[in-house]
Write a protein that holds these residues in place. Structure first.
Motif, PDB file in Angstrom:
ATOM      1  N   PHE A 144       0.816  -1.217   0.000  1.00 40.46           N
ATOM      2  CA  PHE A 144       0.000   0.000   0.000  1.00 40.46           C
ATOM      3  C   PHE A 144       0.855   1.275   0.000  1.00 40.46           C
ATOM      4  N   SER A 145       2.151   1.132  -0.303  1.00 41.71           N
ATOM      5  CA  SER A 145       3.055   2.282  -0.281  1.00 41.71           C
ATOM      6  C   SER A 145       3.484   2.647  -1.686  1.00 41.71           C
ATOM      7  N   LYS A 146       3.681   3.944  -1.915  1.00 45.28           N
ATOM      8  CA  LYS A 146       4.145   4.397  -3.242  1.00 45.28           C
ATOM      9  C   LYS A 146       5.571   3.919  -3.527  1.00 45.28           C
ATOM     10  N   LEU A 147       6.291   3.485  -2.448  1.00 46.71           N
ATOM     11  CA  LEU A 147       7.666   3.017  -2.649  1.00 46.71           C
ATOM     12  C   LEU A 147       7.721   1.710  -3.444  1.00 46.71           C
ATOM     13  N   LYS A 148       6.577   1.007  -3.522  1.00 44.54           N
ATOM     14  CA  LYS A 148       6.579  -0.270  -4.242  1.00 44.54           C
ATOM     15  C   LYS A 148       6.864  -0.059  -5.739  1.00 44.54           C
ATOM     16  N   ASN A 149       6.670   1.192  -6.196  1.00 49.40           N
ATOM     17  CA  ASN A 149       6.932   1.484  -7.609  1.00 49.40           C
ATOM     18  C   ASN A 149       8.431   1.573  -7.932  1.00 49.40           C
ATOM     19  N   LEU A 150       9.262   1.748  -6.844  1.00 47.59           N
ATOM     20  CA  LEU A 150      10.723   1.825  -7.062  1.00 47.59           C
ATOM     21  C   LEU A 150      11.294   0.407  -7.092  1.00 47.59           C
ATOM     22  N   LYS A 151      10.860  -0.347  -8.112  1.00 41.43           N
ATOM     23  CA  LYS A 151      11.153  -1.784  -8.132  1.00 41.43           C
ATOM     24  C   LYS A 151      12.644  -2.097  -8.140  1.00 41.43           C
ATOM     25  N   ASN A 152      13.424  -1.258  -8.772  1.00 36.66           N
ATOM     26  CA  ASN A 152      14.871  -1.527  -8.857  1.00 36.66           C
ATOM     27  C   ASN A 152      15.619  -1.158  -7.584  1.00 36.66           C
ATOM     28  N   LYS A 153      14.898  -0.532  -6.639  1.00 34.32           N
ATOM     29  CA  LYS A 153      15.555  -0.056  -5.416  1.00 34.32           C
ATOM     30  C   LYS A 153      15.168  -0.866  -4.180  1.00 34.32           C
ATOM     31  N   LEU A 154      14.341  -1.852  -4.337  1.00 40.05           N
ATOM     32  CA  LEU A 154      13.882  -2.626  -3.177  1.00 40.05           C
ATOM     33  C   LEU A 154      14.714  -3.892  -2.995  1.00 40.05           C
ATOM     34  N   VAL A 155      15.197  -4.108  -1.756  1.00 35.20           N
ATOM     35  CA  VAL A 155      15.984  -5.304  -1.420  1.00 35.20           C
ATOM     36  C   VAL A 155      15.479  -5.889  -0.103  1.00 35.20           C
ATOM     37  N   VAL A 156      15.836  -7.142   0.142  1.00 37.27           N
ATOM     38  CA  VAL A 156      15.502  -7.786   1.417  1.00 37.27           C
ATOM     39  C   VAL A 156      16.408  -7.221   2.507  1.00 37.27           C
ATOM     40  N   LEU A 157      15.814  -6.774   3.600  1.00 32.71           N
ATOM     41  CA  LEU A 157      16.610  -6.331   4.754  1.00 32.71           C
ATOM     42  C   LEU A 157      16.040  -7.006   6.008  1.00 32.71           C
ATOM     43  N   GLN A 158      16.240  -8.315   6.062  1.00 30.82           N
ATOM     44  CA  GLN A 158      15.783  -9.086   7.215  1.00 30.82           C
ATOM     45  C   GLN A 158      16.912  -9.079   8.250  1.00 30.82           C
ATOM     46  N   THR A 159      16.776  -8.237   9.276  1.00 32.68           N
ATOM     47  CA  THR A 159      17.817  -8.097  10.296  1.00 32.68           C
ATOM     48  C   THR A 159      17.927  -9.374  11.125  1.00 32.68           C
ATOM     49  N   VAL A 160      19.178  -9.751  11.459  1.00 30.79           N
ATOM     50  CA  VAL A 160      19.419 -10.907  12.325  1.00 30.79           C
ATOM     51  C   VAL A 160      20.152 -10.437  13.580  1.00 30.79           C
ATOM     52  N   THR A 161      19.460 -10.506  14.716  1.00 33.11           N
ATOM     53  CA  THR A 161      20.055 -10.121  16.001  1.00 33.11           C
ATOM     54  C   THR A 161      19.951 -11.241  17.026  1.00 33.11           C
ATOM     55  N   ILE A 162      18.882 -12.050  16.894  1.00 34.13           N
ATOM     56  CA  ILE A 162      18.628 -13.110  17.876  1.00 34.13           C
ATOM     57  C   ILE A 162      18.342 -14.428  17.150  1.00 34.13           C
ATOM     58  N   ARG A 163      18.403 -15.520  17.910  1.00 29.48           N
ATOM     59  CA  ARG A 163      18.079 -16.839  17.355  1.00 29.48           C
ATOM     60  C   ARG A 163      16.830 -17.432  17.994  1.00 29.48           C
ATOM     61  N   SER A 164      16.477 -16.935  19.173  1.00 30.83           N
ATOM     62  CA  SER A 164      15.410 -17.574  19.939  1.00 30.83           C
ATOM     63  C   SER A 164      14.854 -16.587  20.951  1.00 30.83           C
ATOM     64  N   LYS A 165      13.797 -17.024  21.640  1.00 31.22           N
ATOM     65  CA  LYS A 165      13.224 -16.202  22.709  1.00 31.22           C
ATOM     66  C   LYS A 165      14.258 -15.972  23.817  1.00 31.22           C
ATOM     67  N   LYS A 166      15.085 -16.979  24.083  1.00 28.59           N
ATOM     68  CA  LYS A 166      16.121 -16.835  25.111  1.00 28.59           C
ATOM     69  C   LYS A 166      17.109 -15.733  24.723  1.00 28.59           C
ATOM     70  N   ASP A 167      17.489 -15.711  23.445  1.00 25.99           N
ATOM     71  CA  ASP A 167      18.368 -14.639  22.965  1.00 25.99           C
ATOM     72  C   ASP A 167      17.686 -13.280  23.109  1.00 25.99           C
ATOM     73  N   PHE A 168      16.388 -13.231  22.793  1.00 25.47           N
ATOM     74  CA  PHE A 168      15.652 -11.975  22.891  1.00 25.47           C
ATOM     75  C   PHE A 168      15.647 -11.470  24.335  1.00 25.47           C
ATOM     76  N   ASN A 169      15.459 -12.382  25.278  1.00 24.59           N
ATOM     77  CA  ASN A 169      15.489 -12.002  26.699  1.00 24.59           C
ATOM     78  C   ASN A 169      16.870 -11.466  27.076  1.00 24.59           C
ATOM     79  N   ALA A 170      17.909 -12.161  26.610  1.00 21.05           N
ATOM     80  CA  ALA A 170      19.281 -11.713  26.895  1.00 21.05           C
ATOM     81  C   ALA A 170      19.529 -10.340  26.278  1.00 21.05           C
ATOM     82  N   HIS A 171      19.029 -10.152  25.057  1.00 15.80           N
ATOM     83  CA  HIS A 171      19.162  -8.863  24.370  1.00 15.80           C
ATOM     84  C   HIS A 171      18.530  -7.739  25.194  1.00 15.80           C
TER      85      HIS A 171
END
Length: 985
Positions: A144-171
């Motif tokens: 629903f965003s106008k940014l979807k039209n910038l097809k050549n500029k969109l990339v996956v940015l799936q951040t990785v900081t934790i592996r599990s709920k235990k990691d999240f608690n430690a974080h």
């Protein structure tokens, strides 16, 4: 598909190491990923090194943030891009300025704005290298965003900081620790998202199946990035390669330096000297270490030009080239130093040169290095979370009361009796233990590189004021970056200041050549100090353990001191080789116990491994390993690099070769275990010899100019012992110790004749500005004639002048302290206020007649204890009651095996652990005559009879004899009470 991955080097944010990140990627079939820690590149080099072990293509970058707010992610296309990112981050972190909201134009980097940030910025025009990153959970918004039209500029940015709920608690706990707040007060904006974790490649493709262009754009970035450093056997030195402007000129310069200085070191060089010199020069040239030697020579030459003393040590002290050109002062021919420990054709790294300067001169030398060489930085080290400290932090985060936190951090609890919160504290304490907490500066390491520092790392600017990289020594060596060790120590400052005090206090003494160590080595009086334990104050040889060892060995020469310097190290001592060496040294008949081959390899140490190079010799000559394999063995055991497969292979070959030679398993594993137990904790022989040279210089001064030397020791922070004990030692040498005096004292201690006037610096509550005013006024207008004169000339409060009166600094007036105190109160405003303006006219003071007030030496002692921290009288004099029925330290030899009582004034005490891990206490005392004795509280009595601070103790125990060194095994001990302060009775 992963362009934003964190490790625990995203300090107090990430929850696992770079190796665990690679393991996670392999588990999820991720072939390529980018490590982008938050404002940090500490893990990048090791991530690149280890990635190939997991068959993963490494990419590196930086997650740029202002506080918790991400502004953009930078991804390096190549090594030049990594340098750009590092330079950009360093500029902002060093100047402590916020990162700009929009990224600059990078030539070799990609910039990724998060979808959320792109919307906030309302950014519609993106540069060729700029992209918008979309995590899985934002895909619904993208539709629903106008940014979807910038097809050549969109990339996956799936951040990785934790592996599990235990990691999240430690974080979350780490974030609360970072903010120093209760966990319940932590804002959501400070946390990562629960979805900031890794999905398999298949799951990513399924999530983005409606947006194939995003997957394609991401793959384009991943495929176009390539970064590489040479590691392991392929690594090449990254240090400054040329000292002049060509390899040929560098070598000619080194050769000419050796030629010009050869006859200064060897008046008549024999064939052995010339052959060793040629071999070393050829090897240094073939291994491209010429510039390394020239840089060290340059540093030492600068120091000499400024009149600074230095000591060159480390394995480089085994080098005749280093000795001839003046980097070191240890003659490798005299000591038969093993050439292959210093350098061998299989060694990839240059030799270690640890160059010590006075703690007063080191900063200037460091500053010179940074001015002299263009690509220079300090090496970092990681300060990690220690278990007890992290338990305390977690206790505060959970809001536990102090009593509960104390109980948990000291281990004084029973697990079943703990509530749920306390158990959580312990559980997460174990998880977070060992995480990096903050970056610190390596104690000595300086990097001098061929390329700009930012080619390898971002830099910070800690309080030292010099740029500091974000990786440690192990990572540095892996990539071929070898440090120069520039250290500061107090021993050299003591020597230098002692010479200055001699010149001032005894102008009749001819100039002393402190470098005439050859004469010192042959001096019987100096050597007698070693074997009698009289080296108090001398660098490296004054500790109780060293003093005891030299008495056991009856050390009375330079060679013996060199051996003792390495034997005292924990590896040699703990392996039982120290005991065996003493037996074979003192009683020649015990030398028959040595294996013939080991006796042949190490005749000087009676077949006992004492020095680091003995590992090389034994591995090479006993187990037939090549010198390259032997060096892997030595380095692996020294802890200088992590456990590697190559080390395990060498261990197996050591055992296999020995079996082929027909050695019994008993012998093989006895030798192997000796190597294993001490290789990382023994000194190279040249290193020990360097210490020994400095020790002889100190011992010369202690022997012939003891008062000047002890004053210098006191003025440079002492050493192993307390100020009080060094004053005791000075008194033993004939000094009179005088409390601070308004007219004679300075900020440091001052020797006048045979009187040591304590410095104003010892007065704990005397303000710095007060001292400065007193000294400046005295220098300008001469001595103070009276208390009135002092008050007229120095701006001072009643509290400050009271300190000076109570320490008897006005004793030249011949008035009692009580009278002076009353006079000061009358003459200064009671509220302590006083005009800062100098008086135009001298005022006439009224003289107040006061009744005679009695005082005594006990009152003085209590004043001294309060103001200085110790009394100037002997503690024995303060004992309240008789000291009876005890023997003296000198009589211990007559009571071996018997139980006796000795009264001792405590000098120093420390805990140690037995082989079973139980606590014991080692203490050193002086008896009523001032002679030393050592006492041991073993585990059965250590808690029953504690040592509670300085004072006189009655020690009852059994006298033991270890090679004519006598000590006591304590059965009981008790501290004697002291006379009460008469003013309180």
């Amino acid at each position: 598909m992963y362009l934003n991955c964190h490790t625990y080097y995203s300090l107090r944010y990430g929850t696992f190491s770079e190796i665990e990140l690679l393991e996670l990627a392999k588990k999820n079939n991720v072939p390529t990923l980018a490590l982008t820690d938050i404002n940090n590149t500490s893990a990048c080099l090791n991530f690149i090194r280890k990635a190939k072990d997991f068959n993963i293509k490494p990419i590196v970058g930086i997650d740029f943030r202002n506080g918790p707010k991400q502004v953009y992610v930078g991804i390096a296309k190549n090594n030049e891009g990594f340098k750009e990112l590092n330079g950009f981050l360093s500029h902002h972190s060093e100047k402590k300025i916020e990162l700009p909201e929009l990224a600059p134009i990078f030539d070799n980097c990609y910039v990724i704005y998060s979808f959320e940030r792109a919307l906030q910025l309302e950014k519609e025009n993106f540069a060729e290298n700029e992209f918008i990153g979309i995590p899985i959970e934002e895909l619904r918004k993208l539709r629903f965003s106008k940014l979807k039209n910038l097809k050549n500029k969109l990339v996956v940015l799936q951040t990785v900081t934790i592996r599990s709920k235990k990691d999240f608690n430690a974080h979350r706990l780490l974030r609360a620790i970072d903010k120093n707040i209760l966990l319940s007060k932590l804002e959501k904006s400070e946390e990562c998202k629960l979805t900031d974790s890794m999905f398999s490649t298949l799951e990513i493709h399924e999530a983005f199946e409606d947006f194939p262009n995003i997957i394609e754009n991401t793959n384009t970035i991943l495929n176009s990035c390539h970064i590489e450093f040479n590691y392991g056997e392929d690594r090449k030195s990254q240090n400054l390669k040329l000292y002049t402007d060509s390899v040929e000129k560098d070598y000619k310069l080194l050769e000419s330096l050796c030629k010009d200085n050869l006859y200064k070191r060897y008046a008549d060089p024999n064939e052995k000297v010339l052959a060793r010199l040629k071999t070393e020069l050829d090897t240094i040239k073939s291994l491209d270490f010429v510039s390394f030697f020239l840089i060290n020579y340059d540093i030492v030459s600068y120091a000499k030009s400024k009149g600074y003393f230095h000591v060159g040590r480390g394995s480089g002290a085994n080098s005749i080239v280093a000795y001839i050109i003046g980097i070191t002062d240890v003659d490798p021919i005299e000591l038969d130093l093993y050439f292959e420990r210093f350098i061998n054709p299989f060694r990839a790294s240059p030799p270690d040169f640890d160059i010590d300067f006075s703690w007063k001169d080191r900063d200037d030398v460091t500053d010179y290095i940074f001015r002299r060489f263009p690509h220079t930085a300090l090496l970092a080290t990681y300060s990690t979370f220690k278990y007890r400290a992290v338990v305390r932090e977690l206790g505060k985060v959970f809001g536990l009361p102090k009593e509960e936190i104390d109980k948990l951090s000291t281990g004084n609890y029973s697990v079943p009796q703990l509530d749920d919160i306390s158990q959580l504290v312990l559980r997460y304490g174990k998880l977070i233990e060992g995480f990096p907490n903050h970056l610190s500066v390596h104690s000595a390491g300086i990097l001098i590189l061929d390329k700009p520092i930012h080619y390898y790392s971002a830099t910070d600017l800690p309080p030292k004021g010099f740029p500091t990289v974000q990786f440690d020594m192990i990572i540095a060596e892996d990539v071929g970056v070898f440090k120069f060790d520039i250290l500061g120590q107090r021993g050299l400052a003591k020597i230098k200041e002692a010479l200055e005090i001699i010149k001032e206090n005894r102008p009749e003494v001819p100039a002393i050549d402190i470098n005439n160590v050859e004469a010192f080595k042959k001096d019987k009086n100096i050597n007698d100090l070693l074997k009698s334990g009289g080296a108090i104050g001398a660098y490296y040889v004054e500790s109780p353990a060293m003093r005891g060892l030299m008495q056991q060995l009856q050390t009375q020469d330079y060679i013996g001191l060199v051996a003792a310097s390495s034997i005292i190290r924990p590896g040699v001592s703990g392996s039982g080789m120290k005991e065996e060496f003493i037996k074979r040294h003192r009683y020649p008949e015990n030398r028959r116990n040595g294996h013939p081959i080991l006796m042949q390899i190490m005749p000087e140490t009676y077949g006992v491994m004492v020095y680091q190079e003995d590992v090389l010799k034994v591995a090479n000559q006993f187990a037939d390993l090549s010198l390259g394999e032997a060096d892997i063995l030595r380095r692996g055991m020294s802890g200088k690099f992590r456990s590697r497969q190559e080390f395990i292979a060498v261990e197996e070959k050591f055992i296999s070769n020995c079996r082929k030679k027909g050695f019994s398993d008993v012998l093989i594993f006895e030798v192997w275990n000796q190597i294993k137990s001490f290789a990382g904790y023994a000194f190279a022989k040249g290193h020990s010899a360097s210490y020994a040279v400095e020790s002889y210089q100190s011992l010369f001064l202690k022997c012939y100019y003891p008062l000047e030397f002890m004053t210098a020791v006191l003025n440079n922070g002492g050493g192993f012992y307390s100020v009080e004990h060094y004053l005791h030692e000075a008194q033993k040498q004939g000094a009179t110790i005088c409390p601070p005096c308004i007219n004679r004292s300075d900020h440091p201690n001052r020797l006048m004749g045979k009187s040591i006037y304590l410095g104003f610096g010892y007065l704990k509550n005397l303000e710095t500005y007060t001292v400065q005013r007193i000294l400046s006024e005295r220098q300008l207008n001469g001595h103070y004639n009276s208390l009135d004169d002092f008050i007229d000339r120095v701006t001072i409060s009643i509290e400050q002048v009271t300190i000076l009166i109570r320490i008897n600094a006005f004793r030249f007036t011949n008035r009692s302290k009580s009278e002076l105190l009353w006079q000061a109160i009358f003459k200064l405003n009671a509220d302590g206020t006083k005009s800062q303006q100098s008086k135009l006219f001298k005022i006439q003071h009224r003289e107040f007649k006061l009744p005679k007030m009695e005082s005594n030496w006990v009152e003085d002692a209590y004043d001294e204890m309060e103001l200085l921290g110790f009394p100037l009288c002997n503690y024995f004099r303060l004992v309240n009651g008789a000291i009876e029925n005890g023997i003296l330290a000198s009589q211990m030899k007559d009571f071996i095996g018997r139980e006796v009582l000795i009264y001792g004034s405590l000098v120093t005490t420390r805990f140690n652990k037995t082989s079973q891990g139980k606590l014991m206490r080692l203490s050193t005392f002086i008896d009523v005559k001032g002679d030393y004795f050592d006492a041991v509280h073993f585990t059965d009595v250590v808690d029953k009879y504690p040592i509670n601070g300085l004072g006189v103790y009655a020690c009852y125990g059994k006298i033991t004899d270890r090679f004519d060194f006598y000590s006591m095994n304590v059965i009981w001990s008790t501290k004697s009470s002291i006379l009460p302060d008469p003013r309180n009775t």
